[in-house]
Design an enzyme around this catalytic site. Sequence first.
Site, PDB file in Angstrom:
ATOM      1  N   LYS A  66       0.141   0.485   0.635  1.00 60.20           N
ATOM      2  CA  LYS A  66       1.479   1.100   0.692  1.00 60.20           C
ATOM      3  C   LYS A  66       2.622   0.106   0.439  1.00 60.20           C
ATOM      4  CE  LYS A  66       0.215   5.017   3.626  1.00 60.20           C
ATOM      5  NZ  LYS A  66       0.506   5.776   4.849  1.00 60.20           N
ATOM      6  N   ASP A 102       5.640  10.352   4.585  1.00 58.12           N
ATOM      7  CA  ASP A 102       5.077  10.400   5.946  1.00 58.12           C
ATOM      8  C   ASP A 102       6.078  10.980   6.943  1.00 58.12           C
ATOM      9  OD1 ASP A 102       2.521   9.466   5.477  1.00 58.12           O
ATOM     10  OD2 ASP A 102       3.000   7.370   5.919  1.00 58.12           O
TER      11      ASP A 102
END
Length: 271
Positions: A66, A102
């Site tokens: 990420k 997220d």
Amino acid sequence: MTLKAGVVGWPIAQSKSPRIHGYWIKQHRLDATYEPIALSEDEFETGIRDLISEGFKGLNVTIPHKEAAFRLADKLSDRAQAIGAVNTLVFREDHIFGDNTDGIGFSANIKAKYPSWKGGNAPAAVFGAGGAARGIVWALLEIGYNEVRVFNRTVSRSIELASSFGDRVHAISGSLDEICKDADFFVNTTSVGMNGKGSIDVDLMHLKPDAIVSDIVYSPLETDLLRRARLSNFRTVDGLGMLLHQAVPGFEAWFDTKPVVTDELRQLVLS
Ligand code: NAP
């Protein structure tokens, strides 16, 4: 021409994303594929460039890539910039766009169960300061919390997180009980409780009686934390919905179709 997308990680076999996107592709009868792609850290950048050459529309990015995806993107959404990590890449004609979904996945999941949920009346308490916690702190600030308290096993990490989000976020080094005092929201963002392992040392009775208790661990679906919260009559939200809702923006960007999170999808992912 078949539209192509996928998820990259290392390892990748455990990812539930192919099941989620595969369900939506079938539901919408799209000429599209979504595949799991294993790329080690050394292979990440060249692997992504190869996938772009193969005509991929974009990718989901999972552990451990990420931060590398954040560095690779030419342009970033405001939320990815604030969170400091990217979980969704969109390959546009002349640049790579990086997003982080997220946080919105997290708040969409809470709102799906408690539509009137909003911050601002009391503090929110966050256990953990890893990658997922960053997305969740961003979401709690967006939803209107004026005070977000963070407790982490490694205090330096919570201090670093708090300092990057400004003065509404406080790193507390004492105990979990301390961050819970009069809070109306508690979330576990650590891996404690995953597969039934470990227990969170917190006395939930410090929370306000109408507090929501949430866990982003979704295996088991009802973690020890959520079971204790339910038995103490708190409102609870499990972590599976966050996984489903965070997938929506990527699918929409790559395939130009907005999918919906349904109970049938929940059951499919659980099975
Ligand atoms: P990460 O960046 O590696 O962070 C891990 C966090 O867990 C850190 O705060 C770490 O504390 C803490 N931790 C780990 N073991 C611990 C222990 N024994 N006692 C206390 N704290 C401990 O990982 P992440 O990406 O944030 O993911 C965290 C969890 O969330 C994972 O279980 C992941 O599967 C889950 N997750 C779920 C979703 C969803 O959609 N539901 C999305 C993302 C992640 P230290 O800093 O002290 O090591």
